[in-house]
Write an enzyme that holds these catalytic residues in place. Structure first.
Site, mmCIF file in Angstrom:
data_model
loop_
_atom_site.group_PDB
_atom_site.id
_atom_site.type_symbol
_atom_site.label_atom_id
_atom_site.label_comp_id
_atom_site.label_asym_id
_atom_site.label_seq_id
_atom_site.Cartn_x
_atom_site.Cartn_y
_atom_site.Cartn_z
ATOM 1 N N GLU A 118 0.817 -1.216 0.000
ATOM 2 C CA GLU A 118 0.000 0.000 0.000
ATOM 3 C C GLU A 118 0.848 1.262 0.000
ATOM 4 O O GLU A 118 0.569 2.218 -0.726
ATOM 5 C CB GLU A 118 -0.951 0.012 1.202
ATOM 6 C CG GLU A 118 -2.123 -0.967 1.085
ATOM 7 C CD GLU A 118 -1.763 -2.407 1.414
ATOM 8 O OE1 GLU A 118 -0.600 -2.669 1.790
ATOM 9 O OE2 GLU A 118 -2.641 -3.272 1.318
ATOM 10 N N HIS A 171 -11.527 -5.064 8.542
ATOM 11 C CA HIS A 171 -12.071 -4.764 7.218
ATOM 12 C C HIS A 171 -13.330 -3.911 7.268
ATOM 13 O O HIS A 171 -14.022 -3.791 6.275
ATOM 14 C CB HIS A 171 -12.451 -6.062 6.489
ATOM 15 C CG HIS A 171 -11.307 -6.747 5.822
ATOM 16 N ND1 HIS A 171 -10.401 -7.509 6.504
ATOM 17 C CD2 HIS A 171 -10.929 -6.808 4.524
ATOM 18 C CE1 HIS A 171 -9.513 -8.014 5.656
ATOM 19 N NE2 HIS A 171 -9.810 -7.604 4.456
#
Lengths: 334, 329
Positions: free
Chosen positions: A60, A129
């Site tokens: 990321e 999540h």
């Protein structure tokens, strides 16, 4: 008018951007061959090729930073981070570079980058999540933070974000992707930094955004049936925050209820409450109230997860307390 | 600049020496100015490492991009930022190369494609990947040069960036300035494998280790690497073995190393070495050296005087440059 899902609206926006400008490209984890974790970019790799739909490794910080660099180098990248929790791995690049480079360089550098990320609870994905971290990003000067909650915003906010010469983060609530609504052709929507009154009313303002907007509207409709006139303010953009529209609304309704899917402490709802207290205190006929998520890492079990996040019934209940009692008997809610 | 052949003539060697002296003397003056409180904040000096900035810049063209760390005065000077604009930045003045918002650690010049000045260790590596990606996508035959210390090698961003650079075959010249200490932590304390160039090689890119104390070695290696990169060879990695003669910053008391070690390295310093070689080979007279030094001193004096007299930005302008206003074309 035709009915489209949020997923289709987000996708149509990406397709339009790719068609309109050769500098635009989409980059992220599984956006290409897999078709996007939430299928937003499904099929785009066949249409636009691997040069413009770029699958990245699971790094990321690396690919978000590369997006920043590419924006500095004259491209218009759309970077997708699979879920907001993963974006924490790229916080360094987003906050230390994207947000600062323009100011630290005295205006020499522009970062016309768009970062899209899925967020929000409701799919039983547990604590890594499911979160709503838009407040983290809205805290940072130099960034712009959008959170579309309507089908028209889902369709057209990306275009405005790409036209903006600054780093813009767009949040997409995972529970919205399958929702559908009518989308007018050539939709004339408000500038991305403007809050919009989704429903006018005179008795109470519900202030919310993104994934909670439809809940607020549903709650307002239920309250309407009981004879109350509720205004729903959709913030759409959390930085810069359109404080004027919030204050205007509260000055008309004299009551403010904030609905926020993130945690209450030190979050967006606290910021909005403080804004109202600072700028519209004398207009208030009741204490400001907030319906936020319970302050735990969101659990997997469906009933526990649903207990964590704001629900329509809860919004209605708190609103009713505010509408029917001069001083609420129980001021501390979830 | 930009030629892969290295011209070892007298004029060029004098030029290299002068560039290194500009950096060295500029920074020594900064120390005085720091104690006079004209310069504040963190001040990271490059003493001992000048050969790398000067050597590498000889390989780059005007349109190539450069990214560096918080120890970047040398890179900025060698890249061609005016000494006056750098000094004004150190003084926090409006005419500084970052308008007084960046300071010592954040020097920028977009016209020279000098993109900082990044105070986050390894923070510039992903940016370099992106800049090179943009060049590749727009089919520009440019090189992005990313300079960082060996401390950055321990960061995840180093590995993420090298992987992306090689995976996408990007035109990046990675320059690792291995001065053996990440702040005060010695290489052997922080790295499982101290042969840093091998880490880069493990990603499949051409990688080498060179003597970072020799400006000619650096220039030659950088030129060859840039030449290969421009021909589409993808990223190249050069580990430059060097040493900083001063502490990490002005606050460093250097408890982690012995004076004898520093003194030994000083004998191998890049300016000492080149001066000695030129004198031995009758390529530099005392008069010539003095003339170079006088030039450099005059330039520094001018920069200090100008910076001192420069105006500060009005506080009312504080929000200026927070967001870009004009839409890009």
């Amino acid at each position: 008018m035709s009915e489209v899902t949020f997923r289709e609206a987000f996708k149509a926006a990406i397709v339009e951007a790719l068609n309109d400008d050769p500098r635009v490209f989409l980059m992220g984890e599984d956006v290409g061959h897999y078709g996007g974790c939430y299928a937003v970019s499904k099929g785009l790799i066949d249409q636009f090729g691997t040069q413009r739909i770029i699958d990245t490794p699971l790094s990321e910080s690396g690919f978000v930073g590369a997006g920043i660099g590419a924006a500095m180098g004259g491209m218009l990248p759309i970077v997708e981070v699979m879920t907001v929790n993963f974006s924490l791995l790229a916080l360094d690049q987003i906050i230390n570079n994207a947000a600062t480079l323009r100011h630290m360089s005295a205006g020499q550098i522009a970062v016309p980058l768009v970062i899209r990320m899925a967020c929000g609870a409701g799919k039983q994905l547990a604590a890594q999540h499911s979160h709503s971290f838009e407040g983290f990003y809205a805290h940072v000067p130099g960034l712009k933070v959008l959170y579309p909650g309507t089908i028209a915003d889902a369709r057209y906010m990306l275009k405005m974000a790409l036209a903006d010469p600054n780093p813009v983060i767009i949040f997409e609530h995972v529970m919205l992707y399958n929702q559908s609504a009518e989308l007018a052709e050539n939709n004339d929507i408000a500038p991305m930094e403007k809050a919009v009154i989704r429903k006018t009313g005179s008795d109470l303002s519900i202030i919310t955004w993104g994934g909670c907007l439809y809940k607020a509207v549903a709650a307002a409709e239920q309250l309407q049936e009981q004879g109350f006139s509720i205004e729903v303010v959709d913030l759409r953009c959390l930085r810069p925050l359109d404080r004027e529209t919030i204050i205007d609304s509260v000055q008309r309704t004299h009551k403010a209820l904030i609905v926020d899917e993130s945690w209450k402490s030190v979050g967006m709802s606290a910021e909005i409450s403080a804004t109202i207290a600072e700028q519209a205190f004398w207009y208030l006929d009741a204490p400001i109230r907030r319906v936020c998520s319970i302050e735990v890492p969101f659990p997997y079990a469906g009933h526990l997860e649903q207990a964590c996040i704001p629900q329509i019934e809860q919004i209605v209940a708190v609103a009713l307390e505010m509408l029917t009692t001069a001083i609420p008997s129980e001021q501390v809610t979830l | 600049m930009g030629n892969d052949k290295i011209h070892l003539n007298r004029q060029h060697l004098h030029y290299l020496l002068k560039q290194m002296l500009r950096i060295r003397r500029f920074e020594e003056r900064c120390v005085t100015l720091y104690s006079e409180e004209k310069i504040r904040g963190f001040l990271h000096l490059y003493n001992g490492e000048e050969a790398i900035a000067v050597g590498v810049m000889q390989a780059l063209n005007q349109d190539d991009a450069v990214l560096a760390t918080y120890r970047e005065h040398g890179h900025a000077l060698a890249r061609g930022l005016s000494m006056t604009s750098i000094m004004a930045e150190m003084f926090g003045k409006q005419s500084g190369c970052s308008g007084g918002r960046g300071g010592s650690m954040h020097l920028f010049d977009d016209k020279l494609r000098f993109f900082g000045g990044n105070a986050i260790v390894a923070g510039a590596l992903p940016l370099a990947v992106g800049l090179a990606l943009a060049d590749k996508m727009q089919q520009r035959q440019l090189v992005t040069c990313c300079i960082f210390g060996e401390g950055a090698v321990a960061e995840g961003e180093f590995h993420e960036s090298l992987n992306l650079a090689k995976l996408w075959q990007l035109p990046i010249l990675f320059i690792c300035e291995n001065n053996l200490y990440a702040m005060g932590t010695a290489l052997e304390i922080e790295e499982s494998n101290q042969k840093i160039h091998l880490k880069a090689a493990s990603y499949g890119m051409t990688s080498q280790v060179i003597n970072g104390m020799n400006v000619i070695d650096v220039e030659a290696a950088a030129k060859l690497a840039c030449s290969a990169i421009r021909q589409g060879d993808g990223p190249h990695f050069i580990e430059c073995r060097t040493y900083r003669f001063r502490g990490h910053s002005m606050f460093d008391t250097q408890l982690y190393r012995q004076n004898s070690e520093i003194e030994a390295w000083k004998l191998k310093g890049p300016i000492v070495q080149l001066t000695h070689w030129l004198t031995e080979n009758k390529q530099l007279t005392n008069t010539e050296l003095q003339a170079i030094e006088q030039d450099v001193d005059a330039e520094i004096e001018e920069a200090v005087q100008t910076a001192d007299k420069a105006s500060v930005e009005p506080v009312a302008d504080i929000f200026k440059h927070l967001y870009a206003e004009a839409p890009h074309e």
